[in-house]
Structures are given as structure tokens and as C-alpha cells.
Design a protein around this motif. Structure first.
Motif, PDB file in Angstrom:
ATOM      1  N   LYS A 114       0.892  -1.201   0.108  1.00 13.24           N
ATOM      2  CA  LYS A 114       0.031  -0.242  -0.102  1.00 13.24           C
ATOM      3  C   LYS A 114       0.962   1.246   0.065  1.00 13.24           C
ATOM      4  O   LYS A 114       0.456   1.995  -0.635  1.00 13.24           O
ATOM      5  CB  LYS A 114      -0.936   0.090   1.153  1.00 13.24           C
ATOM      6  N   GLU A 115       1.844   1.361   0.868  1.00 11.95           N
ATOM      7  CA  GLU A 115       2.868   2.334   0.847  1.00 11.95           C
ATOM      8  C   GLU A 115       3.490   2.645  -0.251  1.00 11.95           C
ATOM      9  O   GLU A 115       3.614   4.002  -0.630  1.00 11.95           O
ATOM     10  CB  GLU A 115       3.790   2.360   2.116  1.00 11.95           C
ATOM     11  N   ALA A 116       4.015   1.424  -0.895  1.00 14.43           N
ATOM     12  CA  ALA A 116       4.771   1.738  -2.339  1.00 14.43           C
ATOM     13  C   ALA A 116       3.999   2.268  -3.357  1.00 14.43           C
ATOM     14  O   ALA A 116       4.224   3.228  -3.969  1.00 14.43           O
ATOM     15  CB  ALA A 116       5.301   0.365  -2.641  1.00 14.43           C
ATOM     16  N   LYS A 117       2.648   1.633  -3.440  1.00 12.71           N
ATOM     17  CA  LYS A 117       1.662   2.100  -4.427  1.00 12.71           C
ATOM     18  C   LYS A 117       1.396   3.638  -4.142  1.00 12.71           C
ATOM     19  O   LYS A 117       1.287   4.533  -4.981  1.00 12.71           O
ATOM     20  CB  LYS A 117       0.422   1.505  -4.411  1.00 12.71           C
ATOM     21  N   LYS A 118       1.232   4.083  -2.708  1.00 19.79           N
ATOM     22  CA  LYS A 118       0.963   5.354  -2.547  1.00 19.79           C
ATOM     23  C   LYS A 118       1.988   6.427  -2.891  1.00 19.79           C
ATOM     24  O   LYS A 118       1.929   7.521  -3.577  1.00 19.79           O
ATOM     25  CB  LYS A 118       0.570   5.504  -1.151  1.00 19.79           C
ATOM     26  N   ILE A 119       3.305   5.835  -2.526  1.00 20.12           N
ATOM     27  CA  ILE A 119       4.457   6.803  -2.907  1.00 20.12           C
ATOM     28  C   ILE A 119       4.686   6.912  -4.302  1.00 20.12           C
ATOM     29  O   ILE A 119       4.890   8.152  -4.891  1.00 20.12           O
ATOM     30  CB  ILE A 119       5.781   6.227  -2.568  1.00 20.12           C
ATOM     31  N   ILE A 120       4.687   6.013  -5.336  1.00 15.34           N
ATOM     32  CA  ILE A 120       4.644   6.007  -6.679  1.00 15.34           C
ATOM     33  C   ILE A 120       3.390   6.729  -7.188  1.00 15.34           C
ATOM     34  O   ILE A 120       3.877   7.683  -7.972  1.00 15.34           O
ATOM     35  CB  ILE A 120       4.492   4.673  -7.406  1.00 15.34           C
ATOM     36  N   ILE A 121       2.216   6.751  -6.799  1.00 13.36           N
ATOM     37  CA  ILE A 121       0.952   7.663  -7.217  1.00 13.36           C
ATOM     38  C   ILE A 121       1.241   9.158  -6.984  1.00 13.36           C
ATOM     39  O   ILE A 121       1.112   9.989  -7.817  1.00 13.36           O
ATOM     40  CB  ILE A 121      -0.028   7.061  -6.615  1.00 13.36           C
ATOM     41  N   GLN A 122       1.877   9.189  -5.680  1.00 14.82           N
ATOM     42  CA  GLN A 122       2.075  10.599  -5.223  1.00 14.82           C
ATOM     43  C   GLN A 122       3.077  11.246  -6.323  1.00 14.82           C
ATOM     44  O   GLN A 122       3.179  12.318  -6.443  1.00 14.82           O
ATOM     45  CB  GLN A 122       2.435  10.676  -3.852  1.00 14.82           C
ATOM     46  N   SER A 123       4.258  10.373  -6.450  1.00 11.94           N
ATOM     47  CA  SER A 123       5.308  11.138  -7.125  1.00 11.94           C
ATOM     48  C   SER A 123       4.823  11.358  -8.811  1.00 11.94           C
ATOM     49  O   SER A 123       5.424  12.245  -9.177  1.00 11.94           O
ATOM     50  CB  SER A 123       6.301   9.929  -7.275  1.00 11.94           C
ATOM     51  N   LEU A 158      11.575  12.795 -10.595  1.00 12.16           N
ATOM     52  CA  LEU A 158      10.664  11.643  -9.970  1.00 12.16           C
ATOM     53  C   LEU A 158      11.568  11.099  -8.789  1.00 12.16           C
ATOM     54  O   LEU A 158      10.918  10.575  -7.721  1.00 12.16           O
ATOM     55  CB  LEU A 158      10.497  10.545 -11.067  1.00 12.16           C
ATOM     56  N   CYS A 159      12.641  10.906  -9.250  1.00 14.61           N
ATOM     57  CA  CYS A 159      13.729  10.260  -8.153  1.00 14.61           C
ATOM     58  C   CYS A 159      13.830  11.185  -7.030  1.00 14.61           C
ATOM     59  O   CYS A 159      13.809  10.676  -5.652  1.00 14.61           O
ATOM     60  CB  CYS A 159      15.154  10.060  -8.639  1.00 14.61           C
ATOM     61  N   GLY A 160      13.887  12.290  -7.023  1.00 14.45           N
ATOM     62  CA  GLY A 160      14.059  13.343  -5.987  1.00 14.45           C
ATOM     63  C   GLY A 160      12.583  13.326  -5.188  1.00 14.45           C
ATOM     64  O   GLY A 160      12.701  13.478  -3.778  1.00 14.45           O
ATOM     65  N   ILE A 161      11.418  13.144  -5.849  1.00 16.33           N
ATOM     66  CA  ILE A 161      10.227  13.233  -5.113  1.00 16.33           C
ATOM     67  C   ILE A 161      10.091  12.011  -4.268  1.00 16.33           C
ATOM     68  O   ILE A 161       9.598  12.033  -3.371  1.00 16.33           O
ATOM     69  CB  ILE A 161       9.137  13.498  -6.273  1.00 16.33           C
ATOM     70  N   MET A 162      10.490  10.964  -5.018  1.00 16.97           N
ATOM     71  CA  MET A 162      10.372   9.500  -4.436  1.00 16.97           C
ATOM     72  C   MET A 162      11.085   9.362  -3.297  1.00 16.97           C
ATOM     73  O   MET A 162      10.769   9.052  -1.751  1.00 16.97           O
ATOM     74  CB  MET A 162      10.414   8.403  -5.291  1.00 16.97           C
ATOM     75  N   ALA A 163      12.355   9.744  -3.276  1.00 21.65           N
ATOM     76  CA  ALA A 163      13.406   9.782  -2.071  1.00 21.65           C
ATOM     77  C   ALA A 163      12.899  10.647  -1.011  1.00 21.65           C
ATOM     78  O   ALA A 163      12.986  10.275   0.175  1.00 21.65           O
ATOM     79  CB  ALA A 163      14.709  10.280  -2.360  1.00 21.65           C
ATOM     80  N   ALA A 164      12.350  11.887  -1.262  1.00 19.00           N
ATOM     81  CA  ALA A 164      11.650  12.693  -0.442  1.00 19.00           C
ATOM     82  C   ALA A 164      10.549  12.042   0.353  1.00 19.00           C
ATOM     83  O   ALA A 164      10.281  12.272   1.561  1.00 19.00           O
ATOM     84  CB  ALA A 164      11.350  14.320  -0.987  1.00 19.00           C
ATOM     85  N   GLU A 165       9.818  11.437  -0.236  1.00 19.50           N
ATOM     86  CA  GLU A 165       8.639  10.811   0.254  1.00 19.50           C
ATOM     87  C   GLU A 165       8.913   9.743   1.304  1.00 19.50           C
ATOM     88  O   GLU A 165       8.217   9.437   2.113  1.00 19.50           O
ATOM     89  CB  GLU A 165       7.471  10.226  -0.942  1.00 19.50           C
ATOM     90  N   LEU A 166       9.918   9.029   0.828  1.00 16.99           N
ATOM     91  CA  LEU A 166      10.478   7.814   1.785  1.00 16.99           C
ATOM     92  C   LEU A 166      11.315   8.416   2.786  1.00 16.99           C
ATOM     93  O   LEU A 166      11.479   7.481   3.864  1.00 16.99           O
ATOM     94  CB  LEU A 166      11.584   6.976   0.730  1.00 16.99           C
ATOM     95  N   ASP A 207      12.923   5.197 -13.575  1.00 21.66           N
ATOM     96  CA  ASP A 207      13.165   5.173 -14.967  1.00 21.66           C
ATOM     97  C   ASP A 207      11.999   4.406 -15.806  1.00 21.66           C
ATOM     98  O   ASP A 207      11.476   4.751 -16.774  1.00 21.66           O
ATOM     99  CB  ASP A 207      14.689   4.348 -15.275  1.00 21.66           C
ATOM    100  N   ALA A 208      11.360   3.170 -15.116  1.00 21.58           N
ATOM    101  CA  ALA A 208      10.345   2.472 -15.791  1.00 21.58           C
ATOM    102  C   ALA A 208       9.061   3.434 -15.546  1.00 21.58           C
ATOM    103  O   ALA A 208       8.470   3.234 -16.549  1.00 21.58           O
ATOM    104  CB  ALA A 208      10.369   1.337 -14.602  1.00 21.58           C
ATOM    105  N   ILE A 209       8.911   4.223 -14.518  1.00 23.26           N
ATOM    106  CA  ILE A 209       7.828   5.053 -14.703  1.00 23.26           C
ATOM    107  C   ILE A 209       7.634   6.036 -15.834  1.00 23.26           C
ATOM    108  O   ILE A 209       6.852   6.419 -16.220  1.00 23.26           O
ATOM    109  CB  ILE A 209       7.669   5.726 -13.220  1.00 23.26           C
ATOM    110  N   SER A 210       8.959   6.741 -16.050  1.00 21.16           N
ATOM    111  CA  SER A 210       9.083   7.515 -17.193  1.00 21.16           C
ATOM    112  C   SER A 210       8.881   6.798 -18.348  1.00 21.16           C
ATOM    113  O   SER A 210       8.219   7.576 -19.466  1.00 21.16           O
ATOM    114  CB  SER A 210      10.356   8.369 -17.084  1.00 21.16           C
TER     115      SER A 210
END
Length: 526
Positions: free
Chosen positions: A191-200, A349-357, A430-433
Motif C-alpha cells: 500500500k505504501e509503495a503504491k501510494k508513494i509511486i502515485i504521489q510521485s 521523480l527520483c527526488g520526489i520519491m526519495a523525499a516521500e520515503l 526510469d520504468a515510470i518515465s
């Protein structure tokens, strides 16, 4: 000093007397007796005055000597007194120190005696405790023997059975507990991973421009087309040879199509053609000069694009070679997706995801930096057999990048073991982009790869200087060095290249191989 003064006075008096006598004799010889007597009296008076002066000076110097002696004596007595006082003070300090040492020695002796007494008491208590411990062990052994006799088991056997029972029970409870924790962790982690990816993804919006293989160059009038073509097509051939771009001039009004799989070559051809049209002087020598100047200008533009990109992303201290590679990404595409835009999107995306984590500001900066540089291996200055991920890691390491960035670049396609936290973040971003609908086109990438393979195949032969695939890969033009390849060798080389293409490559339709050998003789008239 007093004696010399007195002697000087006496000598002066004697001299005056002698002079007087001498003068007296002379006067006596010439003058009367009275005058002689006066001279003698004057000489005697002079002698008396000299004696009086000498006595006065003698008394004065004797008094001065006495005063000086008294001063020296007083000073000496003071120094003797001060030294005596210092000696007395030193003796007093020594006596005090000796007294303190004696007191400390006495205290140390008393402490030693007390320690000896404590040691004796401790030894007596230790002996008593050993006796009691021996009695306790003897009683314990007797008690254990009685219990073993009653239970029919030895102590070791009872201990082993008890431990096995406890271990089995603990293992059962632990497995159940671990299973519950794992299920809960998987559920919450998913759930947390999906949430972070969606937010990013939601926090980043970037436009995508699909790169084409052609560029349309607009003209003010169709009359310029004739100048661009030149007499018997020499201008257009020179431009195609210098840039490696296929110029398509047809009936399309006020437009020329520049066709090439490499966007950097198309940009070079477009800028060169723009300069030539503005200048109006279009001939082979001028074309080569303009293309060379434009190539230098394009290099400066690449550096400017790279610097503007790192400033936009807030990345500092990047090596100038990596800045140049970042600028070259603007003229490359990956599966139809502009490489620079893809890298910028991945970095954000990397900066946002690292900040979310919640990984901290330092890790956020490293993740953004790795996201920008993860595809630098796709724009090398020289072709190599390494994959773009491993080549990018090698380039980053050579430029002095952090070990975590090098690992993230090399591991984003699982070609290197991930050893840092930012490596999976870069891989995911990279996969998301690249996985968004419409972001990439597989046909474009396969087409570009086929064109590159076609050019590399020709460049592998000795004596080949340049090789350009034009007309969407339907023609391969090979420029050879005139001093290494003869006319007869040109025919053989074109046959060998065509035969190798037919055997090793897959392509639609047919490919025309043209080998061009040109010998130039240049002289300057002054």
C-alpha cells in the motif's frame, strides 16, 4: 687619569720656566738688567700658578675617585644582601618540601599497612567462602543423586528433554508471530509503495515530444533551391557529404526535407543550411567552412543546454564532461522519447520519491543526480561493446561521481548488483518515465539501431573515413581515404560491404552501397 693631568701641568710649568730663562737670556743680551729680572719674576709666577692648578686638579680627581668607590661599594652591598635573602628563601622552600615529602611518606606507609590488613581479611573470607562452596556443592550433588534416583533420569537427560520441549513451543509461537508480521508488512508495504509511486507521478507533469527522423527547412522562395542544388548537384552532394544528412528537394513549395536518423546531424545540417541561405554564397568550399563553424557552434550550444539543465534541477559540481553529455541528450531519442526530457523527468521523480520515503536531503540530492545521469551511456563519444548502463557507470566513475550514483547508473537494468538505497529508486523512476502510454515507440528504437549497425559495419573496414546511412537506411555512403584505397579497391570494398550486409543484417527492401573516393590538391596563390 689624575696622574696624567698632574704630569701635564708640571711639564707645562717646566716648559714655561725654560722658555722664560731662554727669553731672559735673550733679553739680557739685548736689553737692560731690569727687563731680565721682570722676565724671571714672570716665569716664577707662571710656575707657581701651574703648581697651584695641578694641586687643585689633583684634589678634585681624588674626591671623584672616592665618590665612585663609595657608589660601587654600596651597590655591591645591596647585591650581596639580595642574594642572601634569596638563599634564605630557597632554604625555607626546601625545608617545606622536605616536610611535605615526609608527611606523604608517613601517609603512604599507613595506607600500605591498612592494605595489608585488608588483604589478610580478604584471604580469610575467601578461604571461608571456599569451604562453604565446597559444602554447598556436596549437598547439591547429594540432592541431585536423590532426585535422579526418584525420577529415574539423569540431570543431563532431564535438561535436554526440558530444552527440547521449550524450543519446540517457542518455535511454534515464533513462526506464527513471524507469519502475521510478514503478512502485515507485505500488505502495508504494498500500500505504501503504491501510494508513494502515485504521489510521485501526480506531483510531476512533463510534456513529451516524440522525435522524428526528418526536419523540414523552410525557404523564402523556391529560387534558392537551385543554388542549394548547384551545378550538376555539386552543392547538395558536398552538403550531404559534410553533414551525413540526406537532403530531399522535391515539388514541396518553399521547403526542403532533411532526413537522417541522428538528430544531432540534422541540427548541424539545418543550422549550416540556414547560414548558407542567409549568406547567399553557396559552393563546396564555402559549405565545408560553414559546416565546420556550425559544428563548433553546436558544441557550445550543447554545453549551454547541459549547464541550463543542471541549474534547472539544482545540481551542482558536475564534471564538464558530464555536462557536455547531458547537453548531447537533447539530440538523442530512446524508443522515440527525447533522452534529455526522459532523464529530467526521471531525476525529478527520483527526488520526489526519495523525499516521500524520508531519506534525508543528502540522499534526495544524490537520487536526483543519479536520475539525470542514468542514461549517459546512450550518448558516448566512441562506440563500445559495453551496454549503456555499464558504460554510463564507467563514465560517472571516471568523472569522480559518488559511489552510490555509479552503482545506481550501472544497476538500473540489473546488470550490476544494487548496493545503495538510491539504486532501486532510479530503476523504478526510469520504468515510470518510460512505461507511460505513448512515451515510447519500439519501432523508432529498432530503426535507429539498424541504422547505427549499418554505419558501424562499414566503419569496421580499413581505410574507411566516414560512413552515413541516408534515405531512411536504403543507401549507405562510405567515404574512404584516397591514399589508402585505390579506385580498384573501391569497387571491391563496395561489393564486400554489400555482401556482408546481405549476410548479417535484416532489413526491408534493398540497400545501395556507394563508396566515394576523392583526391584533392590544394595550393594558395600569393
Amino acid at each position: 687619569m689624575e696622574t696624567s693631568t698632574i704630569l701635564a701641568a708640571v711639564v707645562s710649568a717646566i716648559g714655561a720656566l725654560v722658555i722664560g730663562i731662554f727669553l731672559g737670556k735673550m733679553i739680557f743680551a739685548k736689553n737692560t738688567r731690569k727687563e731680565v729680572e721682570d722676565a724671571v719674576a714672570q716665569a716664577k709666577k707662571t710656575i707657581e700658578d701651574a703648581k697651584t692648578l695641578a694641586e687643585t686638579l689633583k684634589e678634585k680627581k681624588v674626591l671623584e675617585a672616592k665618590e665612585h668607590f663609595l657608589q660601587l661599594k654600596s651597590t655591591h652591598e645591596k647585591e650581596v644582601t639580595q642574594r642572601s635573602q634569596k638563599l634564605v628563601e630557597g632554604e625555607n622552600k626546601l625545608k617545606q618540601q622536605q616536610q611535605a615529602i615526609n608527611e606523604k611518606t608517613s601517609a603512604l606507609q599507613r595506607q600500605t599497612q591498612e592494605n595489608e590488613q585488608l588483604k589478610e581479611n580478604l584471604e580469610r573470607q575467601t578461604e571461608s567462602m571456599n569451604i562453604k562452596r565446597a559444602e554447598l556443592e556436596r549437598h547439591h550433588e547429594e540432592h541431585v543423586k536423590r532426585l535422579e534416583k526418584v525420577a529415574g533420569l539423569s540431570a543431563e537427560q532431564a535438561k535436554v528433554e526440558l530444552m527440547e520441549v521449550v524450543k519446540e513451543e517457542a518455535r511454534t509461537r515464533a513462526m506464527a508471530h513471524v507469519k502475521d508480521i510478514m503478512e502485515e508488512a507485505k500488505l502495508s508495504a504494498s500500500k505504501e509503495a503504491k501510494k508513494i509511486i502515485i504521489q510521485s507521478i501526480q506531483r510531476l507533469g512533463s510534456e513529451q515530444a516524440i522525435e522524428n527522423a526528418i526536419t523540414v527547412f523552410n525557404l523564402e522562395s523556391d529560387e534558392i533551391k537551385g543554388q542549394i542544388i548547384g551545378r550538376e548537384g555539386r552543392n547538395i552532394r558536398a552538403l550531404e557529404a559534410a553533414t551525413g544528412v540526406d537532403l530531399i528537394i522535391d515539388d514541396t513549395p518553399e521547403a526542403i526535407v532533411l532526413s537522417c536518423f541522428d538528430p544531432l546531424r540534422r541540427e548541424l545540417a539545418r543550422l549550416s543550411l540556414q547560414r548558407l541561405v542567409q549568406d547567399g554564397r553557396i559552393h563546396p568550399a564555402r559549405i565545408e567552412e560553414v559546416v565546420e563553424k556550425t559544428r563548433k557552434q553546436l558544441e557550445e550550444q550543447i554545453m549551454e543546454i547541459g549547464e541550463r539543465t543542471i541549474i534547472e534541477l539544482g545540481i551542482h559540481g558536475l564534471h564538464k564532461d558530464l555536462v557536455r553529455i547531458v547537453g548531447k541528450m537533447r539530440f538523442r531519442s530512446s524508443y522515440g522519447q527525447n533522452l534529455l526530457m526522459h532523464s529530467k523527468e526521471t531525476a525529478n521523480l527520483c527526488g520526489i520519491m526519495a523525499a516521500e520515503l524520508g531519506l534525508g536531503q543528502k540522499v534526495v540530492k544524490l537520487a536526483k543526480r543519479a536520475g539525470l545521469l542514468h542514461d549517459i551511456g546512450k550518448v558516448p563519444d566512441e562506440e563500445t561493446e559495453l551496454s549503456h548502463a555499464l558504460l554510463g557507470a564507467k563514465l560517472a566513475e571516471k568523472a569522480g561521481e559518488h559511489a552510490s550514483i555509479v552503482n545506481a547508473i550501472g544497476a538500473h537494468h540489473d546488470e550490476m548488483e544494487m548496493t545503495y538505497i538510491i539504486s532501486p529508486i532510479v530503476q523504478a523512476c526510469d520504468a515510470i518515465s518510460g512505461a507511460r502510454p505513448g512515451a515510447r515507440r519500439e519501432m523508432m528504437q529498432s530503426y535507429l539501431q539498424r541504422i547505427k549497425d549499418l554505419e558501424n559495419l562499414a566503419m569496421a573496414y580499413t581505410g574507411v573515413e566516414k560512413a552515413y546511412a541516408i534515405q531512411a537506411g536504403r543507401e549507405l555512403r562510405v567515404m574512404v581515404e584516397a591514399d589508402k584505397i585505390s579506385d580498384a579497391d573501391s569497387d571491391r570494398l563496395s561489393f564486400e560491404i554489400a555482401d556482408k550486409i546481405q549476410k548479417e543484417m535484416q532489413y526491408p527492401g534493398q540497400i545501395k552501397v556507394t563508396v566515394i573516393r576523392e583526391l584533392r590538391a590544394v595550393n594558395i596563390a600569393r
